[in-house]
Design a protein around this motif. Sequence first.
Motif, PDB file in Angstrom:
ATOM      1  N   ASN A   1      14.423   0.436   1.623  1.00 21.92           N
ATOM      2  CA  ASN A   1      13.296  -0.459   1.365  1.00 21.92           C
ATOM      3  C   ASN A   1      12.048   0.273   0.869  1.00 21.92           C
ATOM      4  OD1 ASN A   1      14.443  -3.115   2.240  1.00 21.92           O
ATOM      5  ND2 ASN A   1      14.772  -1.945   4.113  1.00 21.92           N
ATOM      6  N   LEU A   2      12.111   1.602   0.857  1.00 21.29           N
ATOM      7  CA  LEU A   2      10.958   2.378   0.398  1.00 21.29           C
ATOM      8  C   LEU A   2      10.740   2.256  -1.104  1.00 21.29           C
ATOM      9  CD1 LEU A   2      11.296   5.662   2.505  1.00 21.29           C
ATOM     10  CD2 LEU A   2      10.231   3.474   3.126  1.00 21.29           C
ATOM     11  N   GLU A   3      11.786   1.941  -1.844  1.00 21.48           N
ATOM     12  CA  GLU A   3      11.637   1.811  -3.291  1.00 21.48           C
ATOM     13  C   GLU A   3      10.602   0.747  -3.634  1.00 21.48           C
ATOM     14  OE1 GLU A   3      14.455   1.766  -7.265  1.00 21.48           O
ATOM     15  OE2 GLU A   3      15.302   1.099  -5.363  1.00 21.48           O
ATOM     16  N   LEU A   4      10.588  -0.330  -2.886  1.00 16.91           N
ATOM     17  CA  LEU A   4       9.588  -1.377  -3.085  1.00 16.91           C
ATOM     18  C   LEU A   4       8.178  -0.811  -2.956  1.00 16.91           C
ATOM     19  CD1 LEU A   4       8.999  -4.569  -3.215  1.00 16.91           C
ATOM     20  CD2 LEU A   4       8.800  -4.384  -0.735  1.00 16.91           C
ATOM     21  N   LEU A   5       7.957   0.053  -1.958  1.00 18.45           N
ATOM     22  CA  LEU A   5       6.632   0.627  -1.721  1.00 18.45           C
ATOM     23  C   LEU A   5       6.237   1.591  -2.833  1.00 18.45           C
ATOM     24  CD1 LEU A   5       6.745   1.280   2.139  1.00 18.45           C
ATOM     25  CD2 LEU A   5       5.945  -0.755   0.904  1.00 18.45           C
ATOM     26  N   PHE A   6       7.158   2.460  -3.213  1.00 17.50           N
ATOM     27  CA  PHE A   6       6.861   3.383  -4.308  1.00 17.50           C
ATOM     28  C   PHE A   6       6.484   2.623  -5.583  1.00 17.50           C
ATOM     29  CE2 PHE A   6       9.750   6.475  -1.984  1.00 17.50           C
ATOM     30  CZ  PHE A   6       8.751   7.390  -1.680  1.00 17.50           C
ATOM     31  N   GLU A   7       7.225   1.570  -5.869  1.00 17.35           N
ATOM     32  CA  GLU A   7       6.944   0.799  -7.081  1.00 17.35           C
ATOM     33  C   GLU A   7       5.640   0.015  -6.961  1.00 17.35           C
ATOM     34  OE1 GLU A   7       8.293   0.524 -10.082  1.00 17.35           O
ATOM     35  OE2 GLU A   7       9.701   2.149  -9.654  1.00 17.35           O
ATOM     36  N   ALA A   8       5.309  -0.436  -5.750  1.00 17.46           N
ATOM     37  CA  ALA A   8       4.061  -1.180  -5.575  1.00 17.46           C
ATOM     38  C   ALA A   8       2.856  -0.311  -5.898  1.00 17.46           C
ATOM     39  CB  ALA A   8       3.967  -1.715  -4.148  1.00 17.46           C
ATOM     40  N   THR A   9       2.923   0.971  -5.560  1.00 20.36           N
ATOM     41  CA  THR A   9       1.838   1.875  -5.925  1.00 20.36           C
ATOM     42  C   THR A   9       1.764   2.061  -7.435  1.00 20.36           C
ATOM     43  OG1 THR A   9       1.671   3.092  -3.836  1.00 20.36           O
ATOM     44  CG2 THR A   9       1.116   4.298  -5.834  1.00 20.36           C
ATOM     45  N   LYS A  10       2.910   2.175  -8.090  1.00 19.06           N
ATOM     46  CA  LYS A  10       2.912   2.313  -9.543  1.00 19.06           C
ATOM     47  C   LYS A  10       2.313   1.074 -10.214  1.00 19.06           C
ATOM     48  CE  LYS A  10       6.481   3.959 -11.668  1.00 19.06           C
ATOM     49  NZ  LYS A  10       7.888   4.187 -12.123  1.00 19.06           N
ATOM     50  N   ILE A  11       2.600  -0.096  -9.658  1.00 19.66           N
ATOM     51  CA  ILE A  11       2.107  -1.338 -10.244  1.00 19.66           C
ATOM     52  C   ILE A  11       0.614  -1.529  -9.983  1.00 19.66           C
ATOM     53  CG2 ILE A  11       2.226  -3.868 -10.100  1.00 19.66           C
ATOM     54  CD1 ILE A  11       5.248  -3.482  -9.447  1.00 19.66           C
ATOM     55  N   SER A  12       0.214  -1.303  -8.706  1.00 16.30           N
ATOM     56  CA  SER A  12      -1.150  -1.639  -8.287  1.00 16.30           C
ATOM     57  C   SER A  12      -2.141  -0.497  -8.431  1.00 16.30           C
ATOM     58  CB  SER A  12      -1.137  -2.085  -6.822  1.00 16.30           C
ATOM     59  OG  SER A  12      -0.806  -0.990  -5.979  1.00 16.30           O
ATOM     60  N   GLY A  13      -1.633   0.738  -8.415  1.00 12.91           N
ATOM     61  CA  GLY A  13      -2.522   1.896  -8.407  1.00 12.91           C
ATOM     62  C   GLY A  13      -3.022   2.244  -7.024  1.00 12.91           C
ATOM     63  N   ASP A  14      -2.651   1.477  -6.019  1.00 12.28           N
ATOM     64  CA  ASP A  14      -3.077   1.726  -4.639  1.00 12.28           C
ATOM     65  C   ASP A  14      -2.078   2.672  -3.985  1.00 12.28           C
ATOM     66  OD1 ASP A  14      -3.813   1.659  -1.958  1.00 12.28           O
ATOM     67  OD2 ASP A  14      -4.247  -0.493  -1.968  1.00 12.28           O
ATOM     68  N   SER A  15      -2.524   3.836  -3.558  1.00  9.44           N
ATOM     69  CA  SER A  15      -1.633   4.876  -3.032  1.00  9.44           C
ATOM     70  C   SER A  15      -1.130   4.594  -1.620  1.00  9.44           C
ATOM     71  CB  SER A  15      -2.344   6.224  -3.049  1.00  9.44           C
ATOM     72  OG  SER A  15      -3.486   6.192  -2.190  1.00  9.44           O
ATOM     73  N   ILE A  16      -1.660   3.574  -0.955  1.00 13.29           N
ATOM     74  CA  ILE A  16      -1.272   3.335   0.429  1.00 13.29           C
ATOM     75  C   ILE A  16       0.231   3.101   0.562  1.00 13.29           C
ATOM     76  CG2 ILE A  16      -1.744   0.841   0.314  1.00 13.29           C
ATOM     77  CD1 ILE A  16      -2.625   1.028   3.261  1.00 13.29           C
ATOM     78  N   TYR A  17       0.823   2.419  -0.393  1.00  8.13           N
ATOM     79  CA  TYR A  17       2.249   2.105  -0.307  1.00  8.13           C
ATOM     80  C   TYR A  17       3.096   3.371  -0.456  1.00  8.13           C
ATOM     81  CZ  TYR A  17       0.047  -2.361  -1.362  1.00  8.13           C
ATOM     82  OH  TYR A  17      -0.779  -3.459  -1.344  1.00  8.13           O
ATOM     83  N   HIS A  18       2.756   4.176  -1.427  1.00  6.34           N
ATOM     84  CA  HIS A  18       3.446   5.449  -1.643  1.00  6.34           C
ATOM     85  C   HIS A  18       3.311   6.341  -0.410  1.00  6.34           C
ATOM     86  CE1 HIS A  18       4.814   8.863  -4.311  1.00  6.34           C
ATOM     87  NE2 HIS A  18       4.217   9.544  -3.347  1.00  6.34           N
ATOM     88  N   ASN A  19       2.113   6.433   0.122  1.00  7.78           N
ATOM     89  CA  ASN A  19       1.871   7.325   1.259  1.00  7.78           C
ATOM     90  C   ASN A  19       2.658   6.906   2.495  1.00  7.78           C
ATOM     91  OD1 ASN A  19       0.127   8.784  -0.342  1.00  7.78           O
ATOM     92  ND2 ASN A  19      -1.718   7.806   0.437  1.00  7.78           N
ATOM     93  N   ILE A  20       2.725   5.604   2.748  1.00  8.67           N
ATOM     94  CA  ILE A  20       3.496   5.124   3.903  1.00  8.67           C
ATOM     95  C   ILE A  20       4.981   5.377   3.683  1.00  8.67           C
ATOM     96  CG2 ILE A  20       4.262   3.011   5.070  1.00  8.67           C
ATOM     97  CD1 ILE A  20       1.372   2.064   5.061  1.00  8.67           C
ATOM     98  N   ALA A  21       5.449   5.193   2.467  1.00  6.10           N
ATOM     99  CA  ALA A  21       6.853   5.478   2.170  1.00  6.10           C
ATOM    100  C   ALA A  21       7.184   6.945   2.454  1.00  6.10           C
ATOM    101  CB  ALA A  21       7.165   5.137   0.717  1.00  6.10           C
ATOM    102  N   VAL A  22       6.305   7.842   2.058  1.00  2.02           N
ATOM    103  CA  VAL A  22       6.517   9.273   2.301  1.00  2.02           C
ATOM    104  C   VAL A  22       6.506   9.584   3.790  1.00  2.02           C
ATOM    105  CG1 VAL A  22       5.475  11.551   2.012  1.00  2.02           C
ATOM    106  CG2 VAL A  22       5.679  10.020   0.039  1.00  2.02           C
ATOM    107  N   GLN A  23       5.568   9.001   4.516  1.00  2.00           N
ATOM    108  CA  GLN A  23       5.517   9.221   5.964  1.00  2.00           C
ATOM    109  C   GLN A  23       6.821   8.773   6.625  1.00  2.00           C
ATOM    110  OE1 GLN A  23       3.386  10.835   7.709  1.00  2.00           O
ATOM    111  NE2 GLN A  23       1.514  10.918   6.499  1.00  2.00           N
ATOM    112  N   HIS A  24       7.298   7.592   6.221  1.00  2.00           N
ATOM    113  CA  HIS A  24       8.540   7.088   6.803  1.00  2.00           C
ATOM    114  C   HIS A  24       9.715   8.011   6.466  1.00  2.00           C
ATOM    115  CE1 HIS A  24      11.273   3.868   8.277  1.00  2.00           C
ATOM    116  NE2 HIS A  24      12.099   4.462   7.439  1.00  2.00           N
TER     117      HIS A  24
END
Length: 398
Positions: free
Chosen positions: A183-206
């Motif tokens: 399910n992390l792919e959704l988060l990585f892509e959300a950062t690419k779409i929105s520019g908000d790094s919070i999704y990418h960062n949480i994916a990495v932490q998980h």
Amino acid sequence: MNKLCCFFLVLTLAFLNTGCKSDAKSSEEKVEVRFNSALENRFQKLVDYPVVADNFPKGMSLNPEEVRTEPSRDWTSGFFAGNLWLIHKLTGDSTYKTKAEAWTVLVEDQKENDRTHDMGFKIYCSFGEGLKQDPNNQYYKDVIVESAKTLITRYNDSVKSIRSWDFKKDVWDFPVIIDNMMNLELLFEATKISGDSIYHNIAVQHANTTLKHQFRADHSVFHVVNYDTISGVVKTKDTHQGFNRNSTWARGQAWAIYGYTMSYRYTKDPKYLAQVEATTKFYMEHENLPKDGVPYWDFNDPEIPNAARDASAAAIVTSALFELYTYTHNKTYLDFATIVLDTLNSEAYLLKETVNGPFILDHSTGNWPKNDEIDEPIVYADYYFLEALTRKRNLDLK
């Protein structure tokens, strides 16, 4: 001669049927994609299935012959739309795109469902596949970002992971399952779409937390790790779908191989790649892996060689290894994945043409401990099989 080898549908396509060509191909060159008649027949079964809200095909009991469906809240609801998107990508037939769009819309109601960690499976395998083929579709982008926003509400900063399940609260405080890597792919892509790094960062932490606690010394995987919600320390390591807590559940291994290959795609973190290669080695070289590369549902089932197989695990690993090959150029991965893909795309694993259900592969295992979906067609096996076909085709174009 085998019927599968006698009859071929030859489809002459431009890359993705859009007029775009691989850089390695001339602008005039055509690409031939071959599907045997049995596979083409299975494709047709999917497109013929009527669009009905909250009637998402999940699996099929062959005795009696009956399609099992689930509502959109089920974790598998996004796969059927994804399958149609992938078939459209493979064939260029707009009929599949039209049906894919119709099924995709029906999953949108899940974008604010904060009771599930399976947002990636539901939304990215449907809306995400649609966005790949229609990259300027703002509606698809908005749903993906809203879904990611919902998913991160399940993140715990003490544990540094996203909570998987809400049930069995008397047993688990904060369960995290290896499946959650997907399910992390959704988060990585959300950062690419929105520019908000919070999704990418949480994916990495998980991913980092799972990397630290979910793997055994031999690089096999625990299914469930239970954390203390306050201190973040590990309380227990267990299974929910494997044979026992110390066994190796085949689909769990597959989720790990795919999840960390995908995470490496977005981060290029070498420790992810190292873990993928170690876990893949464990999988490919296991003494209980059958010669055709399609694993038993659990590598440690004492009933082996009479245990049920899991074509879904084989499809997940196969798709992952085509991607892993692009990062490592290790031909062992390419050769293994090609052999297994050919095995799945054969009479032994393709659902018989006479079966009317909207599925492609037979012989998957859903939930063995509950005696649920044993040796049957399952929708997510089809999804990763189709993705593997697409990735192999893309490699052949280079």
